[in-house]
Design a protein around this motif. Structure first.
Motif, mmCIF file in Angstrom:
data_model
loop_
_atom_site.group_PDB
_atom_site.id
_atom_site.type_symbol
_atom_site.label_atom_id
_atom_site.label_comp_id
_atom_site.label_asym_id
_atom_site.label_seq_id
_atom_site.Cartn_x
_atom_site.Cartn_y
_atom_site.Cartn_z
ATOM 1 N N ARG A 212 34.854 27.661 55.407
ATOM 2 C CA ARG A 212 34.353 26.284 55.452
ATOM 3 C C ARG A 212 33.461 25.997 54.252
ATOM 4 N NH1 ARG A 212 32.837 23.358 60.599
ATOM 5 N NH2 ARG A 212 33.368 21.759 59.101
ATOM 6 N N GLU A 213 32.689 27.007 53.868
ATOM 7 C CA GLU A 213 31.804 26.823 52.719
ATOM 8 C C GLU A 213 32.622 26.713 51.424
ATOM 9 O OE1 GLU A 213 28.409 29.528 50.801
ATOM 10 O OE2 GLU A 213 28.534 29.602 52.976
ATOM 11 N N THR A 214 33.589 27.612 51.285
ATOM 12 C CA THR A 214 34.356 27.655 50.050
ATOM 13 C C THR A 214 35.246 26.427 49.881
ATOM 14 O OG1 THR A 214 34.396 30.035 50.345
ATOM 15 C CG2 THR A 214 35.847 29.137 48.670
ATOM 16 N N MET A 215 35.770 25.916 50.998
ATOM 17 C CA MET A 215 36.664 24.760 50.902
ATOM 18 C C MET A 215 35.972 23.560 50.257
ATOM 19 S SD MET A 215 39.643 25.494 51.845
ATOM 20 C CE MET A 215 40.518 23.961 52.086
ATOM 21 N N LEU A 216 34.644 23.515 50.353
ATOM 22 C CA LEU A 216 33.921 22.368 49.803
ATOM 23 C C LEU A 216 33.649 22.533 48.313
ATOM 24 C CD1 LEU A 216 31.294 21.869 52.640
ATOM 25 C CD2 LEU A 216 33.431 20.654 52.292
ATOM 26 N N MET A 217 33.930 23.714 47.773
ATOM 27 C CA MET A 217 33.596 23.953 46.374
ATOM 28 C C MET A 217 34.507 23.146 45.462
ATOM 29 S SD MET A 217 31.133 25.844 46.715
ATOM 30 C CE MET A 217 30.492 27.186 45.788
ATOM 31 N N ASP A 218 33.932 22.791 44.320
ATOM 32 C CA ASP A 218 34.696 22.042 43.335
ATOM 33 C C ASP A 218 35.948 22.796 42.894
ATOM 34 O OD1 ASP A 218 33.317 19.743 43.223
ATOM 35 O OD2 ASP A 218 32.406 20.072 41.254
ATOM 36 N N TYR A 219 35.834 24.133 42.788
ATOM 37 C CA TYR A 219 36.986 24.837 42.238
ATOM 38 C C TYR A 219 38.167 24.809 43.182
ATOM 39 C CZ TYR A 219 34.853 28.851 44.690
ATOM 40 O OH TYR A 219 34.301 29.686 45.617
ATOM 41 N N VAL A 220 37.904 24.631 44.481
ATOM 42 C CA VAL A 220 39.028 24.503 45.416
ATOM 43 C C VAL A 220 39.681 23.127 45.239
ATOM 44 C CG1 VAL A 220 39.662 24.379 47.825
ATOM 45 C CG2 VAL A 220 38.102 26.133 47.054
ATOM 46 N N LYS A 221 38.853 22.128 45.090
ATOM 47 C CA LYS A 221 39.394 20.786 44.869
ATOM 48 C C LYS A 221 40.162 20.745 43.548
ATOM 49 C CE LYS A 221 38.385 16.393 46.648
ATOM 50 N NZ LYS A 221 37.510 15.644 47.524
ATOM 51 N N PHE A 222 39.605 21.415 42.566
ATOM 52 C CA PHE A 222 40.286 21.450 41.260
ATOM 53 C C PHE A 222 41.629 22.172 41.393
ATOM 54 C CE2 PHE A 222 40.763 23.107 36.829
ATOM 55 C CZ PHE A 222 40.856 21.875 36.201
ATOM 56 N N ALA A 223 41.635 23.254 42.164
ATOM 57 C CA ALA A 223 42.898 23.974 42.371
ATOM 58 C C ALA A 223 43.929 23.055 43.023
ATOM 59 C CB ALA A 223 42.657 25.208 43.240
ATOM 60 N N ARG A 224 43.460 22.243 43.975
ATOM 61 C CA ARG A 224 44.392 21.298 44.599
ATOM 62 C C ARG A 224 44.817 20.234 43.603
ATOM 63 N NH1 ARG A 224 40.890 19.313 49.262
ATOM 64 N NH2 ARG A 224 42.649 18.007 49.850
ATOM 65 N N ALA A 225 43.867 19.808 42.760
ATOM 66 C CA ALA A 225 44.195 18.787 41.761
ATOM 67 C C ALA A 225 45.196 19.310 40.740
ATOM 68 C CB ALA A 225 42.929 18.317 41.062
ATOM 69 N N LYS A 226 45.318 20.638 40.639
ATOM 70 C CA LYS A 226 46.312 21.201 39.722
ATOM 71 C C LYS A 226 47.700 21.159 40.331
ATOM 72 C CE LYS A 226 44.312 25.237 38.961
ATOM 73 N NZ LYS A 226 43.925 26.528 38.335
ATOM 74 N N GLY A 227 47.794 20.768 41.599
ATOM 75 C CA GLY A 227 49.105 20.666 42.240
ATOM 76 C C GLY A 227 49.577 21.976 42.827
ATOM 77 N N LEU A 228 48.642 22.920 43.080
ATOM 78 C CA LEU A 228 49.048 24.194 43.681
ATOM 79 C C LEU A 228 49.406 23.976 45.145
ATOM 80 C CD1 LEU A 228 46.253 26.515 42.289
ATOM 81 C CD2 LEU A 228 48.442 25.934 41.268
ATOM 82 N N SER A 229 50.244 24.881 45.666
ATOM 83 C CA SER A 229 50.621 24.764 47.070
ATOM 84 C C SER A 229 49.419 25.141 47.934
ATOM 85 C CB SER A 229 51.780 25.705 47.362
ATOM 86 O OG SER A 229 51.334 27.031 47.246
ATOM 87 N N PRO A 230 49.350 24.595 49.152
ATOM 88 C CA PRO A 230 48.226 24.925 50.038
ATOM 89 C C PRO A 230 48.108 26.434 50.260
ATOM 90 C CG PRO A 230 49.507 23.119 50.935
ATOM 91 C CD PRO A 230 50.260 23.603 49.734
ATOM 92 N N ALA A 231 49.253 27.117 50.321
ATOM 93 C CA ALA A 231 49.210 28.557 50.553
ATOM 94 C C ALA A 231 48.508 29.257 49.393
ATOM 95 C CB ALA A 231 50.632 29.093 50.705
ATOM 96 N N ARG A 232 48.853 28.847 48.175
ATOM 97 C CA ARG A 232 48.231 29.458 47.002
ATOM 98 C C ARG A 232 46.722 29.188 46.988
ATOM 99 N NH1 ARG A 232 49.428 32.860 42.528
ATOM 100 N NH2 ARG A 232 47.623 32.603 41.202
ATOM 101 N N VAL A 233 46.347 27.960 47.297
ATOM 102 C CA VAL A 233 44.927 27.601 47.309
ATOM 103 C C VAL A 233 44.194 28.462 48.344
ATOM 104 C CG1 VAL A 233 43.260 25.777 47.799
ATOM 105 C CG2 VAL A 233 45.328 25.247 46.525
ATOM 106 N N THR A 234 44.784 28.577 49.531
ATOM 107 C CA THR A 234 44.111 29.315 50.595
ATOM 108 C C THR A 234 44.052 30.804 50.305
ATOM 109 O OG1 THR A 234 44.959 27.705 52.161
ATOM 110 C CG2 THR A 234 44.083 29.732 53.076
ATOM 111 N N PHE A 235 45.207 31.388 49.972
ATOM 112 C CA PHE A 235 45.254 32.845 49.920
ATOM 113 C C PHE A 235 44.785 33.428 48.594
ATOM 114 C CE2 PHE A 235 48.193 31.856 53.387
ATOM 115 C CZ PHE A 235 47.529 32.559 54.380
ATOM 116 N N VAL A 236 44.754 32.640 47.558
ATOM 117 C CA VAL A 236 44.237 33.164 46.294
ATOM 118 C C VAL A 236 42.843 32.617 46.018
ATOM 119 C CG1 VAL A 236 44.615 33.366 43.823
ATOM 120 C CG2 VAL A 236 46.558 33.468 45.390
ATOM 121 N N HIS A 237 42.714 31.294 46.002
ATOM 122 C CA HIS A 237 41.442 30.712 45.563
ATOM 123 C C HIS A 237 40.347 30.850 46.610
ATOM 124 C CE1 HIS A 237 42.508 28.788 41.705
ATOM 125 N NE2 HIS A 237 43.718 28.979 42.185
ATOM 126 N N VAL A 238 40.677 30.616 47.861
ATOM 127 C CA VAL A 238 39.652 30.683 48.901
ATOM 128 C C VAL A 238 39.439 32.124 49.346
ATOM 129 C CG1 VAL A 238 39.039 29.964 51.236
ATOM 130 C CG2 VAL A 238 40.123 28.351 49.688
#
Lengths: 324, 329
Positions: A212-238
């Motif tokens: 929950r804490e990490t999901m609010l970070m800018d880098y997660v939003k940026f990862a989503r803004a790069k068009g990555l799949s939700p799975a990639r965002v969750t399992f790599v970035h978060v």
């Protein structure tokens, strides 16, 4: 890195020394083993001979120095009760406890991480709320009660799983392990789950909070803004970012499980170190108690070192050298 | 002026947050147009809805917020009607975003190459080697020395300016048609800020990328943007070509904003401030949200003001605009 390891080694030596002193004095304060070990019918001469043979006639500081001198040569004394080297006695029991602790920790990660991830990603869903409510149970139910309930349900009523002992064992590296046979595994399931319950809850809560804490970070939003799949965002970035607290706590918990799984081992009659130490305390078998605690200290030091090394793998900002 | 179809046309966009305390109308009736190769400056104070406007366009408004109305036409397609998968295909590919704080936009535990290659491979079926090549070229393009070595670094090994360059390089990877830059230079030194502005301008001119530059800094917009839209309390209160808006503002709020920028022409005079504070979005006054701070406010401001087009492409949401000065200018 080398500097870091050397420093840690020196710190470890100091800790072990301090601990040995504390343990030695502490055990001395608990009570006199002579009363328990020597038959009340023995006459004075026999008593004195026995006391001298156990080395208990010397003053405490001399006993300590003798212990220290022998310990440096790898001899932690002989058990008063079994008349075997304490170290050997403990090491014989170690595989049983180790495999149980590994099983429980593995289960905690295997079950806790996915559930915690889910609860963190969908905090408002009813499933998540169910997971969190159950995790409170996992925290608060006493181990001995859960153990007894497990035996009642799965061993007595359903008859699915054996309730006591290690079952069949197989040999690996000269030690006997239960997890290598089906029968042994079946014996392991219940005690491992019993030990894992608290850890699962812990991992769920840690993971959820981290997600929950990490999901609010800018880098997660940026990862989503790069068009990555939700799975990639969750399992790599978060995921990689939440592992540090999880590794810390699971590491400490792992040590705790090895050292103090007394309750579970007693309930399931699992012949591990926990049962040995509780029996030894009952008969004041000093060498075994001291040797056991020394081994536990060493183990915690090792686990903490491994945890620190894992940090540096998980987070590049952690530089081990900089502590030097 | 209308010979090229706009890259982005936002029409009466409304993005509301449905919180327990009530509905927060973070974006409430925002319209603007950005054409190929042009720069739109989206200006306003903190909390005026600039950033939420940016996130609405790229489809990253998180619950409890959602787009409650209006259209976002990207090359003629309404983005609000696209599925999440279609939207993801556009994100980072045709529409890219650069964030405000470069210290926070790169994942601290992943290497630069990981973070760049994944972006390439999210939208192009290329090998890792090819993706790395493209990442390296993009780093070179934004002026990062020895990009090959830098690819193997972690974000904490870069300065803030360098990190923002990396973020810009990531945004450029797929040569997007639209870049939304959310105060990308606010956290940087003035010298770095200048370099990045110059590069942004060059990029738009060379590639035809449309750029939305979100900022609270009018001086940045003055040098960079072609058009400007001024936001206040979730609404665009004035928009038009940058020179017209800055030289002859119509809305009292724009006048106030310009007056509070230090200027050589008014050396020695105290800075003019806008009295009062931005109103809470939960509790906006009826009618014009600015009227409580406005020197020209009159009782009839309590009616929601319309936004007429005073000249071609020149809008202001005020019933007492500074028309005299505008005519004089």
């Amino acid at each position: 890195m080398t500097v870091f390891l050397l420093r840690r080694l020196m710190q470890a030596a100091v800790v072990v020394l301090a601990m040995s002193l504390l343990v030695f004095i502490g055990v001395y304060a608990i009570g006199d083993p002579v009363e328990i070990l020597i038959s009340p019918e023995a006459d004075q001469i026999e008593r004195e001979r026995a006391i001298a043979a156990l080395g208990l006639d010397l003053p405490l500081w001399q006993q300590y120095l003798v212990f220290l001198g022998k310990a440096l040569q790898g001899d932690l004394g002989r058990s008063f009760v079994f008349n075997e080297p304490a170290l050997q006695l403990i090491l014989q029991r170690m595989p049983a406890t180790l495999e149980l602790a590994f099983g429980a920790t593995f289960a905690a990660l295997l079950i806790g991480l996915p559930l915690g991830l889910y609860a963190g990603l969908r905090p408002d869903s009813s499933v998540s709320k169910g997971i969190m409510a159950t995790s409170i149970l996992g925290f608060s139910l006493p181990t001995f009660w859960v153990g007894l309930m497990l035996i009642m349900v799965f061993a007595v009523q359903l008859g699915w799983l054996p309730s006591t002992g290690r079952g069949e064992t197989a040999e690996l590296f000269g030690l006997r392990w239960s997890f290598l046979t089906w029968d042994g595994l079946a014996h392991m399931v219940m005690p491992a789950i019993n030990l894992a319950l608290f850890k699962i809850s812990l991992v769920i809560r840690l993971t959820r909070a981290g997600v929950r804490e990490t999901m609010l970070m800018d880098y997660v939003k940026f990862a989503r803004a790069k068009g990555l799949s939700p799975a990639r965002v969750t399992f790599v970035h978060v995921f990689k970012n939440i592992l540090i607290p999880v590794v810390t706590v699971v590491g400490l918990e792992f040590g705790g499980t090895i050292a103090f799984s007394v309750v579970t081992e007693s309930i399931f009659a699992w012949p591990g170190m926990g049962k040995l130490i509780i029996d030894s305390i009952n008969v004041l078998d000093r060498p075994v108690i001291v040797a056991y605690l020394m081994i536990i200290v060493l183990m915690f030091i090792t686990i903490n070192l491994v945890v620190d090394l894992t940090y540096s793998l998980l987070d590049p900002r952690v530089r081990l050298e900089s502590k030097a | 002026m209308n010979d090229t179809a706009p890259t982005l046309e936002v029409r009466e966009l409304r993005t509301h947050f449905f919180t327990r305390a009530g509905v927060v109308k973070a974006v409430d009736d925002v319209s603007f147009t950005v054409r190929r190769g042009k720069v739109l400056g989206l200006v306003g104070e903190s909390g005026s809805g600039k950033t939420v406007t940016g996130f609405s366009i790229i489809g990253l408004v998180d619950p409890p917020g959602r787009i409650a109305g209006g259209q976002i036409l990207f090359q003629g397609k309404d983005l609000a009607s696209l599925s999440e998968a279609e939207m993801r295909h556009l994100r980072g590919n045709r529409i890219a975003m650069i964030f405000q704080d470069p210290m926070m936009t790169l994942n601290p535990v992943l290497r630069i190459d990981t973070q760049m290659i994944e972006t390439v491979q999210a939208h192009a079926k290329v090998s890792r080697e090819e993706a790395r090549q493209r990442a390296r070229d993009a780093l070179g393009q934004v002026g990062i020395p020895s990009p090959d070595e830098r690819l193997k670094s972690y974000p904490h090994q870069f300065s803030g300016g360098m990190r923002q360059r990396v973020a810009i390089a990531i945004a450029l990877l797929h040569k997007p048609d639209l870049i939304i830059a959310d105060e990308p230079t606010t956290a940087l030194d003035v010298t770095i800020q200048g370099q990045i502005l110059a590069e942004a301008q060059k990029l738009c001119a060379e590639t035809g990328t449309a750029l939305i530059w979100i900022t609270h800094d009018l001086s940045v917009v003055a040098g960079l943007a072609d058009d400007i839209a001024v936001m206040y309390a979730g609404k665009v209160v004035e928009s038009g070509p940058v020179s017209q808006v800055l030289d002859a503002p119509l809305h009292p709020y724009t006048v106030g904003l310009i007056g509070s920028v230090p200027s050589r022409n008014r050396r020695g005079e105290p800075l003019r401030q806008i009295p009062g504070m931005t109103p809470s979005l939960l509790n906006l006054p009826e009618g014009c949200a600015f009227r409580s701070r406005c020197p020209r406010a009159e009782p009839n401001c309590a009616v929601p003001p319309p936004m007429p087009e005073y000249r071609p492409g020149r809008f202001a949401r005020c019933i007492h605009p500074h028309l005299e000065e505008a005519v004089a200018a």
